[in-house]
Scaffold this motif. Structure first.
Motif: not given
Length: 406
Positions: A48, A51-52, A242, A270, A272-273, A315
């Protein structure tokens, strides 16, 4: 005798006055601002971090250094930033030891935050003990509200359960949701979100058919999903991180669990999600956050700069919050004209500064500027679906069913 003493004073006094004035004016030589950063580069939290906030902090540091640094009047020049980074291995005990090391041994000028609610909760008293400013990064605990008077050097940036759960439940009420299932991870994040959600759901008269927890490191959540599916709930709420968000989404599709509303706190925002499952697959999934380029001109500029540097979108929860908090910090340093922690802290506690997400202000240690509380993927965009003026799109309900496996 008196004449000799008078002559001696005429010689000595100017020298003493010069030395005294020099002491007042001249600051010790300094050519950079050193910032200690203890974060999770390995372990369960590590996925996590980039991206966070990790990539966002790096972007800010690069931008500061590209313009020569932060101007500090005390030194009469701009000072670039040097980062001293350590891996806490997603362990609270390791984090606290390394945070003390950066302060006491490395003697850094400032510190960045660790990752996660539990980490921030452990870091706040250490920062306060040493009178170091700690700008809360990813994570935030409502439990800190009662403790904030004891932690004047801690500034919480992200919206927490008390901010997010009321609008989420209001959205569910508008959609006429009757019954929900809740799962949560066994830490402060999961527990706080559970407690606030249950309180708000009760106010709305929404039935809670299931509330189940699970420990860190759980690799199979399908039993809990199957239980929620059997309960025939309208909405599924997961107060998780995540890794668990990716797992829950994958396993919900595998067992064909298709509630009309699907919400996960830390994960859907995110990029990526969205990329992992595809925009069409995650259509209608809700998550914590939220923002997009429509919320402010500064948000669009930040998004554009992020994409230019990393060739991917940021994100849509933490990054804008984090970036704005660092802009706020920079402006407080410049106004203070010093690296003195207390003088900067006092400004941060009382001032309002313009940032990428608009005018930012802290009240009793908590950030009051939230561009959005709840986000939802709609046509590839993470829309703000909060009730009221912040809304960038109406909530999509029911959520489309997961695509059928080929």
């Amino acid at each position: 005798m008196k004449k000799r003493m008078f002559v001696a004073l005429l010689v000595v006094l100017p020298m003493m006055l010069f030395m005294f004035c020099s002491t007042l004016v001249a600051a010790p030589a300094k050519d950079k601002i050193r910032i200690g950063w203890v974060t999770s580069l390995s372990g369960p939290y590590a996925s996590g971090v980039p991206g966070t906030y990790g990539m966002t902090y790096d972007l800010w540091v690069d931008e500061i250094n590209a313009k020569g640094g932060i101007f500090v009047k005390e030194y009469g020049k701009k000072l670039p930033i040097e980062i001293i980074k350590y891996d806490d291995k997603s362990d609270v005990g390791t984090m606290t030891k390394l945070l003390e090391k950066t302060i006491l041994t490395d003697k850094v000028d400032f510190i960045f935050s660790p990752w996660g609610t539990a980490m921030l909760f452990a870091a706040a008293p250490i920062a306060n003990k040493h009178k170091y400013i700690l700008i809360g990064g990813p994570g935030g605990a409502d439990k800190l509200r009662d403790m904030m008077p004891k932690f004047p050097y801690f500034f919480s940036v992200l919206n927490t359960a008390m901010a997010q759960m009321p609008p989420l439940v209001q959205i569910l009420g508008e959609a006429n949701v009757k019954k929900v299932a809740i799962i949560y991870i066994e830490d402060l994040h999961g527990i706080e979100y559970r407690d606030v959600a249950l309180k708000e759901l009760k106010k709305r008269g929404i039935q809670v058919a299931m509330v189940k927890s699970f420990p860190f490191g759980t690799k199979d959540l399908s039993p809990l999903l199957k239980e929620a599916k059997a309960a025939d709930v309208d909405a599924f709420l997961g107060f998780i991180y995540p890794d668990e968000s990716f797992l829950v989404t994958k396993q919900a599709m595998e067992i064909n669990f298709n509630p009309k509303a699907f919400f996960l706190t830390v994960g859907p925002f995110l990029i990526e999600y969205r990329e992992a499952f595809g925009a069409k697959t995650v259509e209608g999934v809700m998550g914590g956050g939220a923002w997009n380029e429509k919320v402010s001109p500064g948000a669009k500029q930040f998004r554009d700069n992020f994409i230019k540097k990393y060739k991917v979108e940021p994100s849509y929860w933490g990054p804008l919050f984090m970036y704005s908090s660092l802009q706020f910090f920079e402006k407080a340093i410049e106004e203070a004209g010093t690296l003195n922690q207390k003088k900067i802290r006092d400004l941060m506690a009382t001032k309002t500064y313009d940032t990428a997400m608009g005018p930012m202000r802290f009240e009793k240690g908590f950030n009051t500027t939230h561009p959005g509380e709840i986000g939802q993927w709609q046509n590839g965009v993470y829309e703000v679906i909060d009730p009221g003026k912040k809304r960038t799109a109406k909530p999509e309900y029911p959520k489309p069913e997961w695509p059928k496996a080929k």
